[in-house]
Write a protein that holds these residues in place. Structure first.
Motif, mmCIF file in Angstrom:
data_model
loop_
_atom_site.group_PDB
_atom_site.id
_atom_site.type_symbol
_atom_site.label_atom_id
_atom_site.label_comp_id
_atom_site.label_asym_id
_atom_site.label_seq_id
_atom_site.Cartn_x
_atom_site.Cartn_y
_atom_site.Cartn_z
ATOM 1 N N MET A 138 -3.579 4.864 1.294
ATOM 2 C CA MET A 138 -4.315 5.049 0.224
ATOM 3 C C MET A 138 -5.569 3.606 0.372
ATOM 4 N N ASP B 270 -4.035 12.914 -5.797
ATOM 5 C CA ASP B 270 -5.451 13.335 -5.139
ATOM 6 C C ASP B 270 -4.972 13.744 -3.900
ATOM 7 N N LEU B 271 -4.267 12.913 -2.903
ATOM 8 C CA LEU B 271 -3.984 13.238 -1.682
ATOM 9 C C LEU B 271 -2.922 14.234 -1.591
ATOM 10 N N ASP C 28 0.775 -1.140 -0.007
ATOM 11 C CA ASP C 28 -0.046 0.018 0.042
ATOM 12 C C ASP C 28 0.943 1.242 -0.038
ATOM 13 N N ASP D 204 -2.598 8.737 -10.167
ATOM 14 C CA ASP D 204 -3.780 9.681 -9.888
ATOM 15 C C ASP D 204 -4.271 9.767 -8.609
ATOM 16 N N ARG D 205 -4.451 8.644 -7.920
ATOM 17 C CA ARG D 205 -4.978 8.412 -6.812
ATOM 18 C C ARG D 205 -3.977 9.010 -5.488
ATOM 19 N N VAL D 206 -2.553 8.779 -5.733
ATOM 20 C CA VAL D 206 -1.650 9.386 -4.580
ATOM 21 C C VAL D 206 -1.708 10.959 -4.847
ATOM 22 N N LYS E 240 -0.333 5.272 -13.936
ATOM 23 C CA LYS E 240 -1.213 6.455 -14.046
ATOM 24 C C LYS E 240 -2.467 6.364 -13.264
ATOM 25 N N ASP E 241 -3.039 5.234 -13.296
ATOM 26 C CA ASP E 241 -4.331 5.155 -12.428
ATOM 27 C C ASP E 241 -3.811 5.238 -11.116
ATOM 28 N N HIS E 242 -2.808 4.401 -10.500
ATOM 29 C CA HIS E 242 -2.247 4.487 -9.207
ATOM 30 C C HIS E 242 -1.727 5.900 -8.860
ATOM 31 N N THR F 170 -2.873 -5.596 -5.366
ATOM 32 C CA THR F 170 -2.948 -4.564 -6.371
ATOM 33 C C THR F 170 -1.345 -4.604 -7.102
ATOM 34 N N PHE G 170 -5.112 0.624 -1.047
ATOM 35 C CA PHE G 170 -5.230 -0.187 -2.501
ATOM 36 C C PHE G 170 -5.460 -1.685 -2.141
#
Length: 238
Positions: free
Chosen positions: A159, A197-198, A151, A193-195, A189-191, A165, A161
Motif C-alpha cells: 500500500m 481498492d487493491l 504498512d 477503502d485503500r486496501v 474506513k479511509d485505510h 500512519t 502508507f
C-alpha cells in the motif's frame, strides 16, 4: 458441542494455586483453592475457568520437537461461543484450538512474542531466521495488546502508507491491536477503502463480479461455480 480440552488425561497439567500470584487472590480463587478467570468478549462470548500450567510439545518442520510450559485459561463454562468455535469453518480455519493461552497472568512485557498453533505454524525451516515483533507497552492503562503496524500489502502490492500512519498516540488510536478472539479484522474506513481498492482489482483481474455489501459485510464478490482458494489474495500486515 465442541470437545473440551482433555485436561484429566494430561500428566503435565497443573492448576495454579491461589495466593501464588499477585493477581490470584480474593474473588480470583475458587473453593478448591485454584486461581480462576472470567473473560468477556465484545461478541458477547463469555468463558469462565481456572488458570493452569501446561507443557505443550510441538513437532517442527526440521523433524525435531520443542516443549514449552505456558499458563493457560482452561474453560469449564462457556457461553455464546458456538458459532465462532464449533462452526470454525466460518473463520476459514479448520484447526482452531479452544484454549486461551497466556491469559492475563503478568505484565505485558512478559508477552513479547506471538504464537501460532496448527497447520499454519511453520514459521521457518533449518537455517532460516525467524522474525518476531514486540508488544508495544503504552504509557496509559489498557487491557489491549498493541503492535507496531508499518504498512499493508495485498498480494505482492504494497500500500505504501506514510510512515507514522498507524503510530500509537496518547488516546490509543491509530495503532493496531491483536485479538485472537476476533473473527474479522477491523480498520478505519479511509485505510480500509485503500486496501479494498487493491482487493477489488485483484478479483477484477480474475473476472469475478463485485456485488458490494451483503449482510454485515461491506465488500463482497459473486463466485460462480468452483473457485480455487489459492486465488484468494494474501493480505500482509507489516
Amino acid at each position: 458441542m465442541c470437545p473440551l480440552y482433555p485436561w484429566k488425561s494430561s500428566t503435565t497439567y497443573h492448576p495454579v494455586p491461589c495466593n501464588t500470584h499477585p493477581l490470584c487472590k480474593g474473588d480470583k480463587c475458587n473453593a478448591d483453592g485454584q486461581c480462576t478467570y472470567v473473560a468477556e468478549y465484545m461478541s458477547g462470548s463469555i468463558t469462565y475457568g481456572i488458570i493452569a500450567k501446561e507443557k505443550f510439545t510441538l513437532g517442527s518442520d526440521t523433524d525435531g520437537i520443542e516443549s514449552i510450559e505456558l499458563h493457560m485459561g482452561c474453560g469449564f463454562l462457556q457461553q455464546n461461543f458456538e458459532k465462532f468455535i464449533c462452526n470454525n469453518h466460518l473463520l476459514g480455519k479448520p484447526d482452531l484450538i479452544a484454549v486461551i493461552l497466556g491469559l492475563g497472568l503478568g505484565p505485558r512485557s512478559f508477552l513479547n512474542q506471538l504464537g501460532v498453533i496448527g497447520q499454519d505454524a511453520i514459521i521457518g525451516g533449518a537455517g532460516k531466521k525467524v522474525h518476531t515483533t514486540p508488544i508495544v507497552i503504552p504509557k496509559f492503562k489498557t487491557p489491549l495488546y498493541y503492535l507496531n503496524l508499518e504498512d499493508i500489502s495485498v498480494g505482492n502490492k504494497r500500500m505504501g502508507f506514510p510512515k507514522g500512519t498507524f503510530e500509537l498516540n496518547s488516546q490509543g488510536n491509530d495503532d493496531i491491536i491483536i485479538d485472537f478472539g476476533a473473527p474479522i479484522s477491523i480498520m478505519y474506513k479511509d485505510h480500509f477503502d485503500r486496501v479494498v481498492d487493491l482487493v477489488k482489482a485483484h478479483f477484477n483481474d480474475l473476472g469475478i463480479e463485485y456485488i458490494g455489501s451483503h449482510g454485515h459485510f461491506d465488500v463482497c464478490f459473486r463466485l460462480r461455480g468452483r473457485f480455487d482458494i489459492t486465488n484468494y489474495p494474501s493480505i500482509t500486515l507489516h
